[in-house]
Design a protein around this motif. Structure first.
Motif, PDB file in Angstrom:
ATOM      1  N   ASN A  30       0.849  -1.180   0.000  1.00 30.96           N
ATOM      2  CA  ASN A  30       0.000   0.000   0.000  1.00 30.96           C
ATOM      3  C   ASN A  30       0.891   1.238   0.000  1.00 30.96           C
ATOM      4  O   ASN A  30       1.764   1.384   0.850  1.00 30.96           O
ATOM      5  N   ASN A  37      -7.638  12.314 -11.447  1.00 34.22           N
ATOM      6  CA  ASN A  37      -8.647  11.337 -11.040  1.00 34.22           C
ATOM      7  C   ASN A  37      -7.973   9.981 -10.787  1.00 34.22           C
ATOM      8  O   ASN A  37      -6.772   9.820 -11.005  1.00 34.22           O
ATOM      9  N   GLU A  38      -8.743   9.023 -10.338  1.00 32.45           N
ATOM     10  CA  GLU A  38      -8.183   7.712  -9.980  1.00 32.45           C
ATOM     11  C   GLU A  38      -7.590   6.989 -11.183  1.00 32.45           C
ATOM     12  O   GLU A  38      -6.586   6.301 -11.056  1.00 32.45           O
ATOM     13  N   LYS A  63      -3.753   5.653 -11.351  1.00 36.29           N
ATOM     14  CA  LYS A  63      -3.475   4.250 -11.673  1.00 36.29           C
ATOM     15  C   LYS A  63      -2.523   4.159 -12.864  1.00 36.29           C
ATOM     16  O   LYS A  63      -1.552   3.403 -12.832  1.00 36.29           O
ATOM     17  N   SER A  91      -5.302  -1.330  -7.168  1.00 38.62           N
ATOM     18  CA  SER A  91      -6.284  -0.272  -6.926  1.00 38.62           C
ATOM     19  C   SER A  91      -5.587   1.078  -6.782  1.00 38.62           C
ATOM     20  O   SER A  91      -4.417   1.143  -6.410  1.00 38.62           O
ATOM     21  N   LYS A 130      -6.852   4.972  -5.265  1.00 35.37           N
ATOM     22  CA  LYS A 130      -7.948   5.688  -4.606  1.00 35.37           C
ATOM     23  C   LYS A 130      -7.494   7.100  -4.262  1.00 35.37           C
ATOM     24  O   LYS A 130      -6.463   7.282  -3.617  1.00 35.37           O
ATOM     25  N   ILE A 173      -8.454  10.394  -2.137  1.00 32.25           N
ATOM     26  CA  ILE A 173      -9.270  10.732  -0.980  1.00 32.25           C
ATOM     27  C   ILE A 173      -9.974  12.062  -1.245  1.00 32.25           C
ATOM     28  O   ILE A 173      -9.341  13.037  -1.652  1.00 32.25           O
ATOM     29  N   THR A 174     -11.274  12.070  -1.014  1.00 33.65           N
ATOM     30  CA  THR A 174     -12.069  13.267  -1.277  1.00 33.65           C
ATOM     31  C   THR A 174     -12.729  13.773   0.006  1.00 33.65           C
ATOM     32  O   THR A 174     -12.944  13.011   0.953  1.00 33.65           O
ATOM     33  N   SER A 232     -11.236  16.562  -4.266  1.00 36.05           N
ATOM     34  CA  SER A 232     -10.022  15.861  -3.886  1.00 36.05           C
ATOM     35  C   SER A 232      -9.306  16.594  -2.755  1.00 36.05           C
ATOM     36  O   SER A 232      -9.268  17.828  -2.719  1.00 36.05           O
ATOM     37  N   GLY A 292      -3.768  10.350  -1.999  1.00 34.52           N
ATOM     38  CA  GLY A 292      -4.458   9.100  -2.245  1.00 34.52           C
ATOM     39  C   GLY A 292      -3.579   7.908  -1.937  1.00 34.52           C
ATOM     40  O   GLY A 292      -2.483   8.050  -1.379  1.00 34.52           O
TER      41      GLY A 292
END
Length: 103
Positions: free
Chosen positions: A2, A13-14, A18, A29, A31, A33-34, A41, A45
């Protein structure tokens, strides 16, 4: 593994996050955080990568790198600590800001 990523542009954006990490290996994954109220945002993340070596390489390569006009801070994510329940963030202790009787 992680991975914590800070210093993200608020427009990222995610899928962008990625894609950035997929240059170093498989990403399970990503992610961002918002804010709970606004949905905007918070500028950080988490990315999950299954292969430790790929994750470590991504950290080494992306930490202090510029992405979308901002300098990233990338590190191994620390386990989340539990916050105390209740209270709502109010300090219930004495503040001393009021008038005190004089003797």
């Amino acid at each position: 593994m992680n991975i914590f990523v800070a210093g993200l542009s608020y427009q990222i954006n995610e899928a962008d996050l990625k894609e950035l990490f997929e240059e170093y290996g498989a990403v399970s994954s990503a992610k961002i955080i918002t804010d709970r109220d606004s949905g905007r945002s918070k500028g950080f993340g988490f990315v999950e990568m299954d292969d430790e070596a790929e994750g470590q390489r991504a950290i080494e390569e992306l930490n202090d790198a510029e992405f979308d006009g901002r300098t990233l801070a990338v590190s191994v994510a620390r386990p989340r600590t539990e916050r105390p329940q209740g209270g709502g963030g109010y300090n219930r202790g004495g503040g001393g800001g009021g008038r005190r009787d004089r003797y």
